[in-house]
Design an enzyme around this catalytic site. Structure first.
Site, PDB file in Angstrom:
ATOM      1  N   ASP A   1       0.825  -1.213   0.000  1.00 54.05           N
ATOM      2  CA  ASP A   1       0.000   0.000   0.000  1.00 54.05           C
ATOM      3  C   ASP A   1       0.855   1.257   0.000  1.00 54.05           C
ATOM      4  O   ASP A   1       2.033   1.238   0.344  1.00 54.05           O
ATOM      5  CB  ASP A   1      -0.904   0.015   1.235  1.00 54.05           C
ATOM      6  CG  ASP A   1      -0.103  -0.034   2.523  1.00 54.05           C
ATOM      7  OD1 ASP A   1       0.909  -0.765   2.556  1.00 54.05           O
ATOM      8  OD2 ASP A   1      -0.470   0.658   3.475  1.00 54.05           O
ATOM      9  N   GLU A   2       0.234   2.343  -0.394  1.00 54.19           N
ATOM     10  CA  GLU A   2       0.775   3.702  -0.257  1.00 54.19           C
ATOM     11  C   GLU A   2       2.237   3.826  -0.674  1.00 54.19           C
ATOM     12  O   GLU A   2       3.070   4.281   0.093  1.00 54.19           O
ATOM     13  CB  GLU A   2       0.642   4.178   1.199  1.00 54.19           C
ATOM     14  CG  GLU A   2      -0.779   4.223   1.685  1.00 54.19           C
ATOM     15  CD  GLU A   2      -0.882   4.786   3.090  1.00 54.19           C
ATOM     16  OE1 GLU A   2      -1.645   5.735   3.277  1.00 54.19           O
ATOM     17  OE2 GLU A   2      -0.214   4.264   4.004  1.00 54.19           O
ATOM     18  N   VAL A   3       2.530   3.435  -1.905  1.00 55.45           N
ATOM     19  CA  VAL A   3       3.901   3.601  -2.385  1.00 55.45           C
ATOM     20  C   VAL A   3       4.049   5.016  -2.943  1.00 55.45           C
ATOM     21  O   VAL A   3       3.297   5.434  -3.819  1.00 55.45           O
ATOM     22  CB  VAL A   3       4.237   2.560  -3.474  1.00 55.45           C
ATOM     23  CG1 VAL A   3       5.688   2.711  -3.901  1.00 55.45           C
ATOM     24  CG2 VAL A   3       3.974   1.160  -2.949  1.00 55.45           C
TER      25      VAL A   3
END
Lengths: 544, 527
Positions: free
Chosen positions: A339-341
């Site tokens: 997630d959330e790269v």
């Protein structure tokens, strides 16, 4: 004849006493037994006939026909645990009461029906947790295919026991046939943003069992710290502040083992999350060259971004690392995050820019992310583990194995749409969006938690079946050992009922009454579950 | 054995070097009025360290408050000290105390001088204060100045502190009616209050849901009105214990017996006290506020207040007076008749005023100062001048401050510090941003703001979650009420000091929740 004569006066006395008691209780009876079950069983029938349980003589035993026996440590331990829950505070001064009355419930027989009771196994996604419980004279019988169903049934049995005004334990004549609505009922704890002492994790496993949760999603590492002590790469936690402290703020291999075993004893799976390629700042401390060096202009800025996806060394590291993880954690699944790269660091790095051109990715960095994730999935697949990923991995179109579980957490797009999309693509879906319990607000926010339903989206029956459950998440920005337990309980109990009980169980008023009692029961068992509203428990929390 | 003797010497030398390179300045919460620290530091040896009374001190050994405080602060400063552990001994550091006046057996009050001067120099620290209460505040600051290095040795930097509170009244409200709070939860809160230099425990002891105060005059109030007559009550000795525990920490205990509203639980043990509500010409069986029309009510209140005066030594009593619902009074024919007789017309605020005035006069006659919630001021013109008003309504509290002080009343501010209202994230910053004297008014008016209170109402709070919900969130108001506002307006600057203080609370066994991502050396090890 001799006996009858001798006992007659006694029996009479009991009968009179009982009749009087009964009159007192008829009104309260229903309230007392029915409303305190949590989560509510699927099928439930109870009568006003009550039996007494004597702490001196009541026993939990293996049924004669049961395939499990005294060597089944899971059950033997569970018998002792539930006996403590039911009689822990009574057994001392009640020891004197050796007499057995007619109306006593003498024992609970636990009958494991399948040839393999799974005493030494681990619960899995496929585990059958159903059980049947019949409470009647002279014995109650708990029937389950394996130990996991028996554990759920023991919890229910312990919840059926109530105390009358004279301090005696009662149980009503009851028939229950129960099974979970969803197979995956999880709690996520985050031990990276704040370190959680072992004691806190174990206490929450206890509370999970009281609520029939069956998955502990251990978000064990993240940006702020790396408390997992790796055998293969000890530097991850031991060097340069990977963990907050290399001795006091780490989980040693034996700590991890203890968590897994403690969870197994309660029918709870432990799924570790090693989130990459983002959320890995703390990894970079112990493994040089793993993270992408960020550039400011044409020179490295000294800061680092996500895992460097263009180096073979990154994949070599992951191969070894996940080989270790796959042996340390027995569960068939690993959560791989994803997630959330943040792409800004990748964008700044000239080597990565070059690689993007080589691969023909243009300027679409989600393609680079997919490139990394796909290689990672292959690495993990080689360890024979299944995997869970956060929804971004699916959203970005990474090619996934058919049995991948997609974990939905974002508020936008609406989670209902995301659930529909994920299941339409044929993947298993898990819901967490409405259950981010770290997001606190004033008042009874459990009501909205309770109202959310993972199958409440537009889709075919086949799609609905792909929803395997959900997880309550307690992220750690503002949570540590000081406030974790009261913040989680009984708010997570709302999720527990949604995931276990029938879809039709949605009456908030009824749930409130039961949940008030359920939280008092948790308090009595030593879990500092916070109050739902004004009121009191017979036994208030005595810790501090 | 010889090795242990050598090691300290080496580490001591080493540390002198380190102290030059790394200037470790240790914060104090709440921030003292004047604080000068230098990088020079001295070692403290648990074996040699001692607290002594200054030769010219008015207080000497035998002073209960300070003897107990010395004992307490010794183990706070040296938590892991055990005899013969062979810790480093550098210099003979002793903490001299000089207290001008005695008063060791008294209670802190509204006029208590809490100022102190602390001077830490080589080998010796001197704490000067006018009263023992000031000495307690100084001991707290001293304890926060001591720190341990990586080798576990104790140090304190050369420091000069001149300190005094900005406001005389720095309170914290706990509500023991909506949920019963076990005694140890209250005592623990008092400990933490002392660490943050709070000096008033506002004990909202009874309310609608339950009456846990066991009255000597009216035992039925708790027998019938508590959640449970034995397990969920405060006996007289419990109350005395709270008062004494608070006194030892320089904390006043101001009880609140809120009436005429918020009294449902009173009615159970005192038949005839509450107004019977009517429905369609007949009593409905439910009850409203205290019945202000009958003499027995006033006789009862007088007896109760007499008892309160006897039990609680503080010169203030909180009389409540908030949120009175008029519906029940309106429904009752006797009340309506009384209204007519008194010429109140249909204005029930006049009836409430009539009641409150009687109660306030009663309190004054008992030589006690009344505190009432703002509602009493909002509705009524005639309020005894020395009554203290407490603001609790969230909207426009600045305007209310103006109005009340213009009318010449002393005021307590609580509205922005209802910290039972939780939200996600760092909400302590909101508490910290409050400026209690930032309203339009003269200098004279500003002086009438005597302080404020943090309120932890009990709807959703009991022993399971009280402490982490209070601390460190209440610390924000503690600093606002003690420290110089000019020096403490920037929350970002306060943040690292508050984080450090929160870890210190943990080390002292207070279950204070985290402010944000991070860790403490000593994590909380309870559940």
């Amino acid at each position: 004849m001799y006996c009858l004569l001798k006992c007659a006066p006694l029996i009479l006395a009991v009968a009179v006493c009982h009749g009087w008691l009964f009159g007192d209780f008829v009104g309260k009876q229903k309230e007392l037994d029915e409303i305190s079950l949590w989560p509510l069983p699927q099928k439930f029938q109870s009568s006003a006939v009550a039996f007494k349980l004597s702490p001196a003589s009541f026993q939990i035993v293996h049924a004669k026909q049961s395939s499990a026996g005294p060597s089944c440590s899971i059950l033997v331990n569970a018998f002792r645990r539930y006996f403590e829950y039911m009689f822990g505070d009574l057994k001392k001064h009640e020891k004197s009461r050796k007499k057995v009355y007619d109306s006593d419930l003498a024992e609970l027989q636990v009958w494991i029906t399948s040839a393999d009771p799974e005493c030494d196994g681990y619960p899995s996604l496929q585990t059958d947790e159903s059980y049947e419980l019949s409470v009647d004279e002279p014995s109650a019988v708990l029937k389950a295919a394996n130990v996991w169903g028996a554990l759920r049934g023991l919890e229910t049995f312990s919840q059926l026991v109530y105390r009358d005004d004279y301090g005696a334990n009662n149980i009503n004549k009851t028939d229950i046939s129960d099974f979970p609505r969803f197979a995956h009922r999880g709690i996520l704890l985050d031990s990276s943003r704040h370190f959680l002492p072992l004691k806190v994790i174990l206490a929450n496993l206890e509370a999970m069992a009281m609520n029939k949760f069956n998955v502990f999603h251990w978000h064990i590492v993240d940006d702020p710290s790396f408390p997992y002590m790796s055998r293969t790469f000890p530097d991850l936690s031991q060097k340069r502040k990977g963990a907050y402290h290399p001795f006091t703020h780490v989980y040693t291999p034996s700590d991890v083992k203890m968590v897994i075993e403690f969870a197994r004893m309660r029918g709870i799976r432990v799924i570790p999350e090693f989130d990459t390629p983002g959320h890995t700042q703390s990894w970079g401390n112990g493994i040089k060259g793993l993270l992408t060096p960020c550039y400011s202009g044409s020179s490295p800025s000294g800061t680092f971004g996500p895992v460097n996806p263009i180096l073979n060394s990154s994949y070599d590291f992951m191969t070894q690392f996940f080989k270790e993880i796959s042996t340390v954690f027995p569960d068939a699944y690993i959560h791989l995050g994803g997630d959330e790269v943040d792409f800004s660091c990748w964008k700044s790095n000239p080597d990565i820019q070059k690689f993007m051109v080589q691969q023909g990715f243009g300027t679409d960095y989600s393609k680079l992310e997919s490139f990394y994730i796909q290689r990672l999935l292959d690495i993990v697949a080689a360890t024979k583990k299944g995997y869970m990923v956060w929804q971004e991995v699916f959203d970005n179109g990474v090619k996934l194995k058919a049995d991948t579980q997609i974990h939905v957490w974002k508020e936008r797009p609406q989670y209902q749409d995301e659930m529909a999309k994920v299941t339409a693509a044929g993947f298993n879906a898990l819901l967490s969006t409405p259950w981010y319990l770290n997001r606190i607000s004033y008042g009874q926010d459990w009501v909205n938690i309770y109202k959310a339903d993972p199958q409440n989206f537009t889709g075919t029956d086949a799609q609905k079946k792909l929803v395997i459950g959900g997880e309550a998440c307690l992220w750690g920005e503002y949570v540590d050992a000081t406030n974790l337990t009261p913040r989680l309980w009984p708010r997570a109990s709302a999720v527990a009922e949604r995931l276990w009980s029938d879809k039709s169980v949605t009456d908030v008023g009824n749930a409130y009454k039961r949940l008030v009692q359920h939280r008092c029961r948790m308090v009595k068992r030593g879990i500092p579950a916070e109050p739902l509203f004004v009121g009191h428990c017979r036994q208030e929390y005595m810790g501090l | 054995m010889r090795l242990t003797a050598l090691l300290p010497v080496r580490s001591c030398l080493l540390l002198v070097v380190v102290s030059v390179c790394v200037q470790q300045v240790h914060g104090v919460w709440p921030l003292p009025q004047q604080l000068h620290q230098s990088a020079d530091r001295g070692c403290l040896s648990p074996q040699r360290f001692s607290f002594t009374y200054g030769r010219d001190s008015a207080a000497q050994t035998g002073c209960s408050v300070l003897d107990a405080a010395f004992k307490r602060y010794f183990s706070i400063i040296f938590p892991d000290f055990t005899k013969g552990s062979g810790l480093l001994m550098c210099e003979n550091q002793s903490n001299r105390l000089s207290v001008k006046t005695g008063g060791c057996d008294g209670y802190p009050d509204e006029d208590s001088d809490e100022s102190y001067n602390l001077s830490v120099s080589e080998g010796q620290a001197v704490l000067r204060s006018v009263t023992v209460w000031g000495a307690l505040r100084g001991l707290e600051s001293f304890s926060q100045l001591v720190y341990q290095d990586d080798y576990g040795s104790y140090f304190i930097n050369k420091t000069e502190i001149v300190d005094f509170p900005r406001f005389a009244f720095r309170g914290l409200l706990l509500d023991t009616s909506r949920h019963y709070l076990p005694l140890h939860a209250i005592l623990k809160t008092l400990d933490a209050m002392a660490y943050s230099k709070f000096n008033v425990f506002h004990w909202h002891i009874v309310d609608d849901p339950s009456f846990p105060y066991q009255s000597r005059t009216f035992p039925d109030l708790s027998n019938k009105g508590a959640f449970h007559p034995f397990t969920h009550i405060y006996t007289q000795s419990d109350v005395m214990r709270v008062i004494e525990h608070a006194r030892m920490r320089g904390i006043r205990v101001v009880p609140e017996f809120d009436s005429p509203g918020h009294t449902q639980s009173w009615g159970k043990g005192q038949p005839g006290l509450l107004t019977p509500c009517y429905k369609g010409g007949v009593p409905s069986g439910s009850f409203g506020p205290v019945d202000p029309t009958i003499d027995t009510t006033y006789k009862f209140m007088e007896s109760l207040l007499k008892e309160v005066k006897f039990v609680f030594p503080d010169s203030y009593v909180h009389l409540g007076g908030d949120e009175v619902s008029f519906a029940c009074w309106q429904s009752n024919p006797n009340v309506r008749k009384f209204m007519e007789k008194m010429g109140f017309g249909k204005d029930f605020t006049k009836l409430e005023s009539f009641y409150m005035e009687s109660i306030m006069n009663m309190t004054a006659a008992l030589n006690r100062t009344s505190i009432v919630w703002q509602d009493v001021f909002d509705y009524h013109e005639r309020i005894p001048q020395d009554t203290v008003l407490e603001i609790w309504k969230g909207e426009k509290y600045q305007a209310e401050l103006s109005r009340m002080t213009q009318a010449g009343h002393r005021v307590l501010l609580s509205a922005p510090w209802y910290i039972n209202h939780i939200s996600y994230g760092q909400d302590w910053r909101n508490s910290y941003a409050v400026q209690p004297q930032n309203f339009s008014g003269t200098e004279e008016q500003k002086k009438l703001v005597i302080g404020g209170e943090v309120a932890m109402w009990g709807e959703y709070v009991d022993a399971t979650n009280l402490t982490p919900r209070l601390w460190p969130r209440a610390c924000a108001a503690a600093e606002r009420l003690w420290s110089n506002e000019e020096k403490t307006l920037n929350a970002d600057l306060a943040f690292p000091r508050l984080e450090e203080f929160r870890c210190e609370l943990l080390r002292r066994g207070i279950q204070a929740e985290p402010l944000f991502v991070g860790h403490c050396k000593h994590e909380y090890d309870g559940l």
